[in-house]
Design a protein around this motif. Structure first.
Motif, PDB file in Angstrom:
ATOM      1  N   PHE A 121      34.423 -48.517  53.949  1.00 61.32           N
ATOM      2  CA  PHE A 121      33.588 -49.638  53.515  1.00 61.32           C
ATOM      3  C   PHE A 121      33.424 -50.645  54.646  1.00 61.32           C
ATOM      4  O   PHE A 121      32.321 -51.059  54.978  1.00 61.32           O
ATOM      5  CB  PHE A 121      34.195 -50.321  52.279  1.00 61.32           C
ATOM      6  CG  PHE A 121      33.496 -51.593  51.896  1.00 61.32           C
ATOM      7  CD1 PHE A 121      32.342 -51.559  51.137  1.00 61.32           C
ATOM      8  CD2 PHE A 121      33.990 -52.823  52.300  1.00 61.32           C
ATOM      9  CE1 PHE A 121      31.683 -52.733  50.785  1.00 61.32           C
ATOM     10  CE2 PHE A 121      33.347 -53.996  51.959  1.00 61.32           C
ATOM     11  CZ  PHE A 121      32.189 -53.955  51.199  1.00 61.32           C
ATOM     12  N   PHE A 122      34.550 -51.045  55.264  1.00 61.15           N
ATOM     13  CA  PHE A 122      34.493 -52.055  56.322  1.00 61.15           C
ATOM     14  C   PHE A 122      33.917 -51.496  57.623  1.00 61.15           C
ATOM     15  O   PHE A 122      33.295 -52.231  58.390  1.00 61.15           O
ATOM     16  CB  PHE A 122      35.863 -52.684  56.546  1.00 61.15           C
ATOM     17  CG  PHE A 122      36.189 -53.728  55.517  1.00 61.15           C
ATOM     18  CD1 PHE A 122      35.660 -55.000  55.608  1.00 61.15           C
ATOM     19  CD2 PHE A 122      37.008 -53.435  54.444  1.00 61.15           C
ATOM     20  CE1 PHE A 122      35.934 -55.967  54.658  1.00 61.15           C
ATOM     21  CE2 PHE A 122      37.301 -54.394  53.488  1.00 61.15           C
ATOM     22  CZ  PHE A 122      36.761 -55.671  53.594  1.00 61.15           C
ATOM     23  N   ALA A 123      34.100 -50.226  57.889  1.00 58.43           N
ATOM     24  CA  ALA A 123      33.530 -49.619  59.089  1.00 58.43           C
ATOM     25  C   ALA A 123      32.010 -49.618  59.028  1.00 58.43           C
ATOM     26  O   ALA A 123      31.335 -49.743  60.053  1.00 58.43           O
ATOM     27  CB  ALA A 123      34.049 -48.197  59.255  1.00 58.43           C
TER      28      ALA A 123
ATOM     29  N   ARG B 298      42.127 -47.075  47.816  1.00 58.49           N
ATOM     30  CA  ARG B 298      42.724 -47.174  49.153  1.00 58.49           C
ATOM     31  C   ARG B 298      42.020 -46.255  50.156  1.00 58.49           C
ATOM     32  O   ARG B 298      41.738 -46.644  51.286  1.00 58.49           O
ATOM     33  CB  ARG B 298      44.208 -46.820  49.080  1.00 58.49           C
ATOM     34  CG  ARG B 298      44.899 -46.776  50.423  1.00 58.49           C
ATOM     35  CD  ARG B 298      46.361 -46.422  50.277  1.00 58.49           C
ATOM     36  NE  ARG B 298      47.116 -47.474  49.632  1.00 58.49           N
ATOM     37  CZ  ARG B 298      47.601 -48.547  50.257  1.00 58.49           C
ATOM     38  NH1 ARG B 298      47.400 -48.701  51.549  1.00 58.49           N
ATOM     39  NH2 ARG B 298      48.282 -49.451  49.601  1.00 58.49           N
ATOM     40  N   ALA B 299      41.695 -45.061  49.748  1.00 59.91           N
ATOM     41  CA  ALA B 299      41.078 -44.086  50.643  1.00 59.91           C
ATOM     42  C   ALA B 299      39.675 -44.483  51.094  1.00 59.91           C
ATOM     43  O   ALA B 299      39.182 -43.985  52.102  1.00 59.91           O
ATOM     44  CB  ALA B 299      41.036 -42.722  49.963  1.00 59.91           C
TER      45      ALA B 299
ATOM     46  N   ASP C 174      41.652 -58.601  48.199  1.00 58.33           N
ATOM     47  CA  ASP C 174      42.918 -58.632  47.469  1.00 58.33           C
ATOM     48  C   ASP C 174      43.561 -57.256  47.620  1.00 58.33           C
ATOM     49  O   ASP C 174      43.066 -56.272  47.088  1.00 58.33           O
ATOM     50  CB  ASP C 174      42.677 -58.972  46.002  1.00 58.33           C
ATOM     51  CG  ASP C 174      43.957 -59.153  45.223  1.00 58.33           C
ATOM     52  OD1 ASP C 174      45.036 -59.253  45.838  1.00 58.33           O
ATOM     53  OD2 ASP C 174      43.888 -59.192  43.986  1.00 58.33           O
ATOM     54  N   LEU C 175      44.644 -57.215  48.385  1.00 59.10           N
ATOM     55  CA  LEU C 175      45.325 -55.945  48.648  1.00 59.10           C
ATOM     56  C   LEU C 175      46.227 -55.565  47.484  1.00 59.10           C
ATOM     57  O   LEU C 175      46.800 -56.421  46.827  1.00 59.10           O
ATOM     58  CB  LEU C 175      46.166 -56.062  49.919  1.00 59.10           C
ATOM     59  CG  LEU C 175      45.395 -56.384  51.192  1.00 59.10           C
ATOM     60  CD1 LEU C 175      46.362 -56.627  52.337  1.00 59.10           C
ATOM     61  CD2 LEU C 175      44.443 -55.256  51.533  1.00 59.10           C
ATOM     62  N   ALA C 176      46.346 -54.284  47.253  1.00 54.33           N
ATOM     63  CA  ALA C 176      47.202 -53.750  46.198  1.00 54.33           C
ATOM     64  C   ALA C 176      47.702 -52.382  46.645  1.00 54.33           C
ATOM     65  O   ALA C 176      47.484 -51.980  47.784  1.00 54.33           O
ATOM     66  CB  ALA C 176      46.415 -53.641  44.895  1.00 54.33           C
TER      67      ALA C 176
ATOM     68  N   GLN D  31      40.510 -55.178  45.494  1.00 51.98           N
ATOM     69  CA  GLN D  31      39.408 -55.983  44.971  1.00 51.98           C
ATOM     70  C   GLN D  31      38.707 -56.659  46.143  1.00 51.98           C
ATOM     71  O   GLN D  31      39.366 -57.228  47.018  1.00 51.98           O
ATOM     72  CB  GLN D  31      39.923 -57.064  44.020  1.00 51.98           C
ATOM     73  CG  GLN D  31      40.666 -56.540  42.822  1.00 51.98           C
ATOM     74  CD  GLN D  31      39.759 -55.864  41.821  1.00 51.98           C
ATOM     75  OE1 GLN D  31      38.590 -56.204  41.700  1.00 51.98           O
ATOM     76  NE2 GLN D  31      40.289 -54.904  41.108  1.00 51.98           N
ATOM     77  N   ILE D  32      37.390 -56.608  46.142  1.00 54.72           N
ATOM     78  CA  ILE D  32      36.587 -57.253  47.174  1.00 54.72           C
ATOM     79  C   ILE D  32      35.645 -58.243  46.504  1.00 54.72           C
ATOM     80  O   ILE D  32      34.965 -57.908  45.533  1.00 54.72           O
ATOM     81  CB  ILE D  32      35.770 -56.213  47.963  1.00 54.72           C
ATOM     82  CG1 ILE D  32      36.718 -55.330  48.756  1.00 54.72           C
ATOM     83  CG2 ILE D  32      34.754 -56.893  48.867  1.00 54.72           C
ATOM     84  CD1 ILE D  32      36.025 -54.213  49.470  1.00 54.72           C
TER      85      ILE D  32
END
Length: 76
Positions: free
Chosen positions: A40-42, A34-35, A9-11, A16-17
């Protein structure tokens, strides 16, 4: 814990993940600034990532795809 799919969920500042395993059971609920989202995904093994479209969706979709994730966009 094997994460199969992540809903993102982008904000503006706090994302939110929600992650589920192969049985559809929620295995993670997390808030990320955001930072910290890219890191996290990398550092997460590639998986399916779903997110609702908004102004920044394509930016994040391209970034996550570069990490090997299968990103799907959903119109609202």
């Amino acid at each position: 814990m094997t994460i199969k799919t992540i809903g993102l969920d982008l904000a503006k500042q706090v994302f939110q993940i929600y992650a589920v395993d192969e049985r559809g059971q929620i295995v993670m609920k997390k808030q990320l600034a955001r930072a910290k989202l890219a890191a996290f995904f990398a550092n997460h093994p590639p998986c399916l990532v779903g997110m609702e479209t908004c102004l920044s969706t394509h930016f994040w979709a391209n970034k996550l795809a570069k990490f090997g994730h299968d990103v799907r966009l959903m119109a609202h």
